[in-house]
Design a protein around this motif. Structure first.
Motif, PDB file in Angstrom:
ATOM      1  N   LYS A 401      69.819 -38.645  50.353  1.00 44.30           N
ATOM      2  CA  LYS A 401      69.051 -37.769  49.874  1.00 44.30           C
ATOM      3  C   LYS A 401      68.081 -36.790  50.695  1.00 44.30           C
ATOM      4  O   LYS A 401      67.299 -37.450  51.942  1.00 44.30           O
ATOM      5  CB  LYS A 401      67.917 -38.232  49.150  1.00 44.30           C
ATOM      6  CG  LYS A 401      67.477 -36.768  47.773  1.00 44.30           C
ATOM      7  CD  LYS A 401      67.039 -37.296  46.816  1.00 44.30           C
ATOM      8  CE  LYS A 401      66.177 -36.404  45.397  1.00 44.30           C
ATOM      9  NZ  LYS A 401      65.339 -36.203  44.410  1.00 44.30           N
ATOM     10  N   ASN A 402      68.678 -35.268  50.983  1.00 44.63           N
ATOM     11  CA  ASN A 402      67.407 -34.673  52.599  1.00 44.63           C
ATOM     12  C   ASN A 402      67.953 -35.354  53.467  1.00 44.63           C
ATOM     13  O   ASN A 402      67.075 -35.765  54.507  1.00 44.63           O
ATOM     14  CB  ASN A 402      66.113 -34.786  51.741  1.00 44.63           C
ATOM     15  CG  ASN A 402      65.412 -34.001  50.701  1.00 44.63           C
ATOM     16  OD1 ASN A 402      65.782 -33.197  50.662  1.00 44.63           O
ATOM     17  ND2 ASN A 402      64.779 -35.690  49.699  1.00 44.63           N
ATOM     18  N   HIS A 403      69.256 -35.653  53.533  1.00 42.44           N
ATOM     19  CA  HIS A 403      70.015 -36.409  54.499  1.00 42.44           C
ATOM     20  C   HIS A 403      70.313 -34.697  55.345  1.00 42.44           C
ATOM     21  O   HIS A 403      70.383 -34.001  55.290  1.00 42.44           O
ATOM     22  CB  HIS A 403      70.855 -36.971  54.489  1.00 42.44           C
ATOM     23  CG  HIS A 403      71.463 -37.363  53.327  1.00 42.44           C
ATOM     24  ND1 HIS A 403      72.018 -36.926  52.550  1.00 42.44           N
ATOM     25  CD2 HIS A 403      72.958 -36.627  53.725  1.00 42.44           C
ATOM     26  CE1 HIS A 403      72.753 -36.278  51.459  1.00 42.44           C
ATOM     27  NE2 HIS A 403      73.847 -36.088  52.543  1.00 42.44           N
ATOM     28  N   VAL A 404      70.865 -35.173  56.655  1.00 45.27           N
ATOM     29  CA  VAL A 404      71.888 -34.074  57.782  1.00 45.27           C
ATOM     30  C   VAL A 404      73.309 -34.558  57.289  1.00 45.27           C
ATOM     31  O   VAL A 404      73.040 -36.072  57.856  1.00 45.27           O
ATOM     32  CB  VAL A 404      70.697 -34.449  59.137  1.00 45.27           C
ATOM     33  CG1 VAL A 404      71.430 -33.977  59.863  1.00 45.27           C
ATOM     34  CG2 VAL A 404      69.213 -33.632  59.179  1.00 45.27           C
ATOM     35  N   ILE A 425      65.372 -39.880  61.024  1.00 45.61           N
ATOM     36  CA  ILE A 425      65.768 -39.075  59.936  1.00 45.61           C
ATOM     37  C   ILE A 425      67.465 -39.542  59.572  1.00 45.61           C
ATOM     38  O   ILE A 425      68.327 -39.576  60.662  1.00 45.61           O
ATOM     39  CB  ILE A 425      65.962 -37.968  60.663  1.00 45.61           C
ATOM     40  CG1 ILE A 425      64.946 -37.159  61.096  1.00 45.61           C
ATOM     41  CG2 ILE A 425      67.052 -36.331  59.868  1.00 45.61           C
ATOM     42  CD1 ILE A 425      65.427 -36.186  61.743  1.00 45.61           C
ATOM     43  N   CYS A 427      70.970 -39.640  58.915  1.00 42.73           N
ATOM     44  CA  CYS A 427      71.721 -38.322  59.018  1.00 42.73           C
ATOM     45  C   CYS A 427      73.255 -38.928  59.050  1.00 42.73           C
ATOM     46  O   CYS A 427      73.708 -40.720  58.489  1.00 42.73           O
ATOM     47  CB  CYS A 427      72.298 -37.971  60.271  1.00 42.73           C
ATOM     48  SG  CYS A 427      72.066 -39.485  61.996  1.00 42.73           S
ATOM     49  N   ARG A 465      72.443 -32.760  48.038  1.00 39.80           N
ATOM     50  CA  ARG A 465      71.828 -33.506  48.552  1.00 39.80           C
ATOM     51  C   ARG A 465      71.104 -33.449  49.868  1.00 39.80           C
ATOM     52  O   ARG A 465      69.888 -33.838  50.185  1.00 39.80           O
ATOM     53  CB  ARG A 465      71.970 -34.814  47.899  1.00 39.80           C
ATOM     54  CG  ARG A 465      72.173 -34.815  46.264  1.00 39.80           C
ATOM     55  CD  ARG A 465      71.944 -36.028  45.732  1.00 39.80           C
ATOM     56  NE  ARG A 465      71.767 -37.602  46.109  1.00 39.80           N
ATOM     57  CZ  ARG A 465      72.849 -38.469  45.398  1.00 39.80           C
ATOM     58  NH1 ARG A 465      73.202 -38.417  44.843  1.00 39.80           N
ATOM     59  NH2 ARG A 465      72.507 -39.582  46.379  1.00 39.80           N
ATOM     60  N   ALA A 466      72.300 -32.929  50.404  1.00 40.33           N
ATOM     61  CA  ALA A 466      71.422 -32.616  51.572  1.00 40.33           C
ATOM     62  C   ALA A 466      70.292 -31.600  52.970  1.00 40.33           C
ATOM     63  O   ALA A 466      70.493 -31.276  51.683  1.00 40.33           O
ATOM     64  CB  ALA A 466      73.090 -32.330  52.961  1.00 40.33           C
ATOM     65  N   ALA A 467      69.448 -31.873  52.515  1.00 41.93           N
ATOM     66  CA  ALA A 467      68.517 -31.209  54.026  1.00 41.93           C
ATOM     67  C   ALA A 467      69.463 -30.537  55.294  1.00 41.93           C
ATOM     68  O   ALA A 467      68.803 -28.522  54.715  1.00 41.93           O
ATOM     69  CB  ALA A 467      67.146 -31.704  54.237  1.00 41.93           C
ATOM     70  N   VAL A 493      71.924 -25.221  51.112  1.00 37.39           N
ATOM     71  CA  VAL A 493      71.743 -26.159  52.092  1.00 37.39           C
ATOM     72  C   VAL A 493      71.485 -25.297  53.014  1.00 37.39           C
ATOM     73  O   VAL A 493      72.522 -24.808  53.281  1.00 37.39           O
ATOM     74  CB  VAL A 493      72.825 -27.140  52.156  1.00 37.39           C
ATOM     75  CG1 VAL A 493      73.697 -27.027  52.195  1.00 37.39           C
ATOM     76  CG2 VAL A 493      73.023 -28.940  53.348  1.00 37.39           C
ATOM     77  N   ASN A 494      71.020 -25.629  54.326  1.00 35.58           N
ATOM     78  CA  ASN A 494      70.681 -24.612  55.376  1.00 35.58           C
ATOM     79  C   ASN A 494      72.362 -25.547  56.475  1.00 35.58           C
ATOM     80  O   ASN A 494      72.293 -26.739  56.576  1.00 35.58           O
ATOM     81  CB  ASN A 494      69.972 -24.448  56.155  1.00 35.58           C
ATOM     82  CG  ASN A 494      68.861 -23.900  55.700  1.00 35.58           C
ATOM     83  OD1 ASN A 494      68.548 -23.020  54.928  1.00 35.58           O
ATOM     84  ND2 ASN A 494      67.632 -24.420  55.410  1.00 35.58           N
TER      85      ASN A 494
END
Length: 651
Positions: A401-404, A425, A427, A465-467, A493-494
């Motif tokens: 969650k909020n991963h790259v 972080i 990833c 769910r990725a950042a 997601v960006n």
């Protein structure tokens, strides 16, 4: 004008044919073949006597093989993996057997059937490379595997050239073939032994004279001269030229030799392919159309199945087996060489030659269209088969969650992943090349084995769910597919993407990509920066220029967040306030004076942040610190302030 007139007509016709096929985004060699068909004796008859053209064509083949020898690298071959080194010989052997069986089914004699198998076993490097470039697939895993296979096939063509002239004696036993191979090996050893000693010396001597013309003549004479020696020895002229290229490849002058020989090679290659087209008899093809179409279909289907099976047996999954089947199933340009040798040695008659020739040309023509079917067929297959096995390592689904998500585990992807890890972080890497997958797995990195363009793989990466998603894959095709999936599923997601060209950069920004990086563009800016620094251009001017160029390419299409703007501003300030070291020269104004006495801050605006003296370092010296000769002073300030400090205190 005799032969000169024919050459002029041939070059003009080849140019027109190449121009037309270039506009159609097809390989130029097909344009040359069609040009030969039109001006040849079986169509308009503008060039009716092709014997002289065939002599020029032999030189074209020799120069083609010479250039391949110059560019041949066992090191590169080793890097493409087991499928090229071990899988290609298996494919060649099985295809020869398959071609022999087809020949016997059509009641061809034994030796011509063997030749048909050899001709079928090779694919077209020129057609495949051009097709991959037109589809923007260069740099993908499937393209690298195909190129590795094609390199090995080109190498396999060399022993075939040795064996084919002797194959007509097969009824007298394998001794003739063994003797031919032994003679070729002995000749190769002698040429390599002498050439590696004599050729570098000759080229070094000529290079010292700084004559481009003499260097080109020397390279051409060496390539064709060694080929002529092999011809005298009873071997293939083209084989000798290839050996000469391999020998020259080991010298320091191979790159220059290759760049010089390419234009000459391309002209003579035009003669070769147009001469092939001149021999193409459309009337004969129509009369024998059923046989030609059946052989063509058998080639395309049989080779396609064989390539798909071999790629799967070497561990390649997803789209790669299908891509190889549709892209490599044609017959290649070296097959023309083998076919011409078979006709010259009277292994096959003219009728069989034209049948095989027609099949080769048809397979080349349909390849670009077949290759374009790869992605639609693969997408259709995915819709039929929803359940896809995804291999994942070092991943806990609940923690994602909020991963790259990093698409591509090559050099860039690996570096990004390790840097992210250093910052704590989370990833996740998506990689479809098994060797890279294994490496990331052994490094303990979370990794998914699969194609990042496929929905099942992106679902497994929990992209919803990725950042951030970072695409390090060079080609834009994969990034387009990922963006399409994100848009279709309305995922917020960006995306940060890598591209190869400025046009692709514009396209991705217009598609809503958060950030696009063009490595060659960034490298060029850094080269300019270093060059301007070397030329003593003020750092402020350098930074303002490079920042302006970068913003003109990136910023107008990028809606910067507040955090991004702050980061850009900090980068600008850090560049303007660069720290430099300045030496206190003996006898200068600063020698023996304190910081307070010199009033450095008041007069220059500079901040002194450290002084290095022999083995001692004094950080942030106060107003009572006294400078000595040969001190190294660390100062921070704008460029003009630093220049003022140097002028006033250190000179």
């Amino acid at each position: 004008m005799g032969i000169a007139q024919e050459i002029i007509i041939l070059i003009i016709a080849g140019f027109i044919g190449g121009l037309v096929f270039h506009r159609l985004k097809a390989p130029l060699i097909l344009g040359y073949i069609f040009a030969g068909m039109i001006i040849g004796p079986y169509a308009l008859g503008i060039v009716s006597d092709i014997k002289n053209i065939e002599l020029l064509a032999e030189i074209g083949v020799a120069l083609l093989l010479f250039s391949i020898g110059l560019d041949f690298s066992f090191r590169e071959l080793k890097q493409v993996g087991a499928i090229a080194i071990f899988g290609t010989p298996i494919q060649v052997a099985l295809t020869i057997c398959y071609g022999f069986a087809i020949g016997r089914i059509f009641e061809f004699p034994t030796v011509p059937s063997l030749l048909l198998g050899a001709v079928m076993s090779l694919s077209s490097t020129m057609v495949v490379l051009k097709t991959l470039m037109n589809q923007d697939l260069m740099g993908t895993l499937s393209s690298r595997v195909m190129i590795g296979v094609l390199i090995m096939q080109d190498l396999a063509a060399i022993p075939m050239m040795i064996i084919i002239p002797q194959i007509k004696n097969i009824n007298e036993g394998l001794g003739f073939l063994g003797f031919a191979v032994l003679k070729a090996a002995m000749f190769l050893a002698i040429i390599v032994f002498i050439g590696t000693r004599a050729i570098p010396f000759i080229l070094k001597m000529i290079a010292r004279w700084n004559s481009r013309e003499l260097f080109l003549l020397a390279v051409t004479a060496l390539g064709l001269g060694i080929g002529f020696l092999t011809h005298i020895a009873g071997l293939s002229f083209a084989f000798g030229a290839f050996v000469a290229g391999m020998v020259l490849n080991e010298s320091d002058y191979s790159h220059q030799a290759l760049s010089d020989i390419i234009p000459l090679r391309d002209i003579f290659v035009l003669f070769f392919f147009t001469s092939i087209g001149m021999l193409f008899d459309a009337g004969f093809m129509l009369e024998n159309l059923p046989v030609i179409l059946l052989i063509t279909l058998a080639v395309l289907v049989g080779k396609g199945i064989l390539f798909a099976a071999i790629s799967r047996s070497f561990g390649y999954r997803n789209v790669i087996p299908l891509a190889m089947a549709l892209s490599l199933s044609q017959i290649g340009e070296f097959s023309f060489v083998l076919l011409r040798m078979g006709l010259a040695e009277k292994i096959i008659n003219r009728e069989l030659y034209l049948i095989m020739l027609s099949a080769i040309v048809i397979t080349m023509i349909v390849t670009p269209f077949m290759s374009r079917l790869t992605r639609p067929i693969y997408s259709l297959k995915k819709r039929w088969k929803k359940s896809v096995e995804i291999e994942t390592l070092n991943i806990t689904g609940a923690a994602l969650k909020n991963h790259v998500v990093i698409a591509g585990g090559g050099r860039v992807g690996r570096n990004v992943a390790f840097l992210m890890k250093n910052f704590g972080i989370t990833c996740l890497i998506i990689e479809q090349e098994h060797r890279r997958f294994e490496y990331m797995k052994n490094q303990g990195m979370p990794v998914i084995y699969g194609d990042a363009t496929q929905a099942a793989v992106l679902d497994a990466a929990h992209i919803d769910r990725a950042a951030l998603l970072i695409s390090t894959i060079p080609g834009i095709i994969a990034t387009r597919a990922v963006l399409g999936y994100i848009a279709a599923n309305k995922i917020k997601v960006n995306v940060v993407a890598r591209v190869e060209g400025m046009e692709e950069m514009k396209e991705l920004y217009e598609s809503g990509v958060y950030e696009v990086v063009q490595p060659e563009f960034e490298a060029s800016l850094e080269i300019i920066r270093q060059a301007l620094i070397h030329l003593d251009i003020p750092l402020t001017a350098i930074h303002e220029y490079t920042d302006k160029v970068r913003r003109s390419s990136y910023s107008p299409r990028l809606k910067l967040s507040q955090a991004h703007k702050q980061l850009e501003q900090l980068k600008s300030v850090s560049a303007l306030l660069e720290m430099v070291w300045v030496r206190i020269e003996p006898g200068s104004r600063a020698q023996g004076k304190t910081v307070g006495e010199l009033k450095i801050r008041t007069t220059t605006g500079i901040s002194v942040v450290g002084v290095s003296r022999e083995d001692a370092f004094f950080p942030n010296p106060d107003v009572d610190f006294r400078f000595e000769a040969d001190d190294y002073v660390a100062i921070i300030g704008r460029s003009h302030q630093r220049d003022l400090f140097k002028e006033m205190y250190t000179a």
